[in-house]
Design a protein around this motif. Sequence first.
Motif, short mmCIF file in Angstrom:
data_model
loop_
_atom_site.label_atom_id
_atom_site.label_comp_id
_atom_site.label_asym_id
_atom_site.label_seq_id
_atom_site.Cartn_x
_atom_site.Cartn_y
_atom_site.Cartn_z
N ILE A 8 -37.80 -43.84 14.58
CA ILE A 8 -38.67 -45.02 14.56
C ILE A 8 -38.78 -45.55 13.12
O ILE A 8 -38.64 -46.74 12.88
CB ILE A 8 -40.09 -44.67 15.07
CG1 ILE A 8 -40.03 -44.20 16.53
CG2 ILE A 8 -41.02 -45.88 14.96
CD1 ILE A 8 -41.36 -43.66 17.04
N ALA A 9 -38.98 -44.63 12.19
CA ALA A 9 -39.14 -45.05 10.79
C ALA A 9 -37.88 -45.76 10.30
O ALA A 9 -37.96 -46.80 9.62
CB ALA A 9 -39.43 -43.83 9.92
N ALA A 10 -36.71 -45.24 10.66
CA ALA A 10 -35.45 -45.86 10.22
C ALA A 10 -35.33 -47.27 10.81
O ALA A 10 -34.88 -48.21 10.15
CB ALA A 10 -34.26 -45.00 10.64
N ARG A 11 -35.74 -47.41 12.07
CA ARG A 11 -35.69 -48.74 12.69
C ARG A 11 -36.61 -49.71 11.95
O ARG A 11 -36.27 -50.84 11.67
CB ARG A 11 -36.09 -48.63 14.18
CG ARG A 11 -36.29 -49.93 14.89
CD ARG A 11 -35.67 -49.97 16.27
NE ARG A 11 -34.33 -49.44 16.34
CZ ARG A 11 -33.23 -50.11 15.95
NH1 ARG A 11 -33.32 -51.34 15.51
NH2 ARG A 11 -32.04 -49.56 16.03
N LYS A 14 -34.98 -50.80 8.80
CA LYS A 14 -33.92 -51.78 9.09
C LYS A 14 -34.49 -53.15 9.44
O LYS A 14 -33.90 -54.18 9.16
CB LYS A 14 -33.08 -51.31 10.28
CG LYS A 14 -32.08 -50.23 9.91
CD LYS A 14 -31.23 -49.92 11.14
CE LYS A 14 -30.52 -48.60 11.01
NZ LYS A 14 -30.04 -48.05 12.25
N ASP A 15 -35.66 -53.13 10.12
CA ASP A 15 -36.29 -54.39 10.54
C ASP A 15 -37.10 -55.06 9.42
O ASP A 15 -37.83 -56.02 9.68
CB ASP A 15 -37.23 -54.14 11.73
CG ASP A 15 -36.45 -53.84 13.01
OD1 ASP A 15 -35.22 -54.05 13.02
OD2 ASP A 15 -37.08 -53.39 13.98
N GLY A 16 -37.05 -54.50 8.23
CA GLY A 16 -37.76 -55.14 7.11
C GLY A 16 -39.23 -54.78 7.04
O GLY A 16 -40.02 -55.48 6.38
N LYS A 17 -39.61 -53.68 7.70
CA LYS A 17 -41.02 -53.27 7.65
C LYS A 17 -41.23 -52.21 6.57
O LYS A 17 -40.28 -51.72 5.97
CB LYS A 17 -41.46 -52.73 9.01
CG LYS A 17 -41.47 -53.82 10.06
CD LYS A 17 -41.96 -53.28 11.38
CE LYS A 17 -42.05 -54.43 12.38
NZ LYS A 17 -42.11 -53.95 13.74
N ASP A 35 -33.35 -55.87 0.82
CA ASP A 35 -33.99 -56.95 1.58
C ASP A 35 -35.19 -57.46 0.77
O ASP A 35 -36.28 -56.90 0.81
CB ASP A 35 -34.45 -56.39 2.94
CG ASP A 35 -35.19 -57.41 3.79
OD1 ASP A 35 -35.58 -58.47 3.26
OD2 ASP A 35 -35.39 -57.13 4.98
N PRO A 36 -34.98 -58.56 0.01
CA PRO A 36 -36.03 -59.02 -0.91
C PRO A 36 -37.36 -59.33 -0.20
O PRO A 36 -38.42 -59.09 -0.77
CB PRO A 36 -35.46 -60.30 -1.52
CG PRO A 36 -33.98 -60.20 -1.33
CD PRO A 36 -33.75 -59.37 -0.10
N LEU A 37 -37.29 -59.81 1.04
CA LEU A 37 -38.55 -60.13 1.73
C LEU A 37 -39.33 -58.87 2.07
O LEU A 37 -40.56 -58.82 1.96
CB LEU A 37 -38.27 -60.92 3.02
CG LEU A 37 -37.90 -62.38 2.81
CD1 LEU A 37 -37.58 -63.03 4.15
CD2 LEU A 37 -39.02 -63.12 2.10
N SER A 125 -31.41 -45.05 7.93
CA SER A 125 -31.66 -46.49 7.73
C SER A 125 -30.38 -47.19 7.27
O SER A 125 -30.24 -48.40 7.45
CB SER A 125 -32.72 -46.72 6.66
OG SER A 125 -33.86 -45.97 6.91
N GLY A 126 -29.51 -46.45 6.64
CA GLY A 126 -28.25 -47.03 6.17
C GLY A 126 -28.41 -47.89 4.94
O GLY A 126 -27.55 -48.70 4.61
N CYS A 127 -29.52 -47.73 4.23
CA CYS A 127 -29.72 -48.54 3.02
C CYS A 127 -30.54 -47.75 2.00
O CYS A 127 -31.29 -46.84 2.37
CB CYS A 127 -30.45 -49.84 3.35
SG CYS A 127 -32.06 -49.58 4.11
N PRO A 128 -30.37 -48.10 0.70
CA PRO A 128 -31.26 -47.49 -0.28
C PRO A 128 -32.70 -47.97 -0.04
O PRO A 128 -32.89 -49.07 0.49
CB PRO A 128 -30.73 -48.01 -1.62
CG PRO A 128 -29.92 -49.22 -1.29
CD PRO A 128 -29.43 -49.07 0.11
N ILE A 129 -33.67 -47.15 -0.40
CA ILE A 129 -35.07 -47.51 -0.13
C ILE A 129 -35.83 -47.66 -1.45
O ILE A 129 -35.89 -46.73 -2.26
CB ILE A 129 -35.74 -46.45 0.78
CG1 ILE A 129 -35.08 -46.48 2.16
CG2 ILE A 129 -37.23 -46.68 0.88
CD1 ILE A 129 -35.69 -45.53 3.19
N ALA A 130 -36.37 -48.86 -1.65
CA ALA A 130 -37.23 -49.09 -2.83
C ALA A 130 -38.61 -48.58 -2.49
O ALA A 130 -39.14 -48.87 -1.41
CB ALA A 130 -37.29 -50.59 -3.14
#
Length: 315
Positions: A8-11, A14-17, A35-37, A125-130
């Motif tokens: 759920i967290a990974a989703r 990915k969804d920008g949350k 994802d800047p937003l 998530s497939g992305c780095p996490i800020a």
Amino acid sequence: MLDTNLDIAARYIKDGKLVAIPTETVYGLGANALDPLAVAKIFELKERPSFDPLIVHIADLDQLNKLTSGPDERILKLAEKFWPGPLTIVMPKSDIVSDIVTSGLPTVGIRMPDNKVALELIKRSGCPIAAPSANKFGRISPTTAEHVRKQLPDVDYILDGGKTTVGIESTIIKLTDKGFQILRNGIITQEELEQVVPFDGNSEIDKLSAPGMLKSHYSPKKRFLIADNVSSDLDRSKAGLISFTGNLEGSFKKVINVSKANDLREYAVNMFEAMHTFEDDKEIDVIIAEPVEEQGIGKAIMDRLRKAEYNWQQE
Ligand code: AMP
Ligand code: MG
């Protein structure tokens, strides 16, 4: 169960949350770093000023290569020795890192956290996490999921990974031509780093390249003082002591001993939790913390205590 939570967290990522994530240092408030937003929401929820850049968390060196434009032998040597672990390295950013992450700087701070849940989340998530710490700007850092809930009840999801094992934020370094500079002290000390890269103690730290190093930070809502600065007429019947050696314990209303074994690592692990506990305790009006010698990990502890005290000292 944890697996389901991670999915759920990974989703959500990915969804920008926003997802609060356990790391070994403190809990982070994470978003997709690309994802800047989504990253903008971190600043909004934390009420963090936009001049204060975020650390980007990675799970493998492939991600490192994509995020930096200046891969450096020294970075790889440091990564090999200290990652995963509480060391952030500031390095030239690549074009995929947006200005909102770095506060407009040409550099990005990167680290690989030493926490299985965090690493797995980054992978799924497939992305780095800020992620900065998951607290309101300037307040006490969170070392449990409960601390996050207290300060950021509106976060989209909190991954509960138990209490953090290091307890204070990462050491932050920046490489210069001559070696490394320390932008923030942490549990990885200058002495340990010097075994890999020389320490550059002579070059001035450029203030513009080290934003966010504020005098006030980590601050409890209640009056907070370092024991050295407490006047003898302080009313101890409403004071809580964060004790380390046990030598100051007499006559305080309450005492939290952060380390029975006199171990500075334990002070770091338990320090923010002790601040939270006294902050929530109705019988306590003022929090006093025992200082330690400013050496090794003691530097990182005193840095946090001074910043927590800063605004209260002016009263
Ligand atoms: P935190 O509040 O724990 O997320 O730590 C973020 C801190 O890392 C910031 O306040 C900065 O001091 C430092 N930092 C992050 N990125 C950079 C960067 N690109 N250059 C210099 N310092 C950075
Ligand atoms: Mg913070």
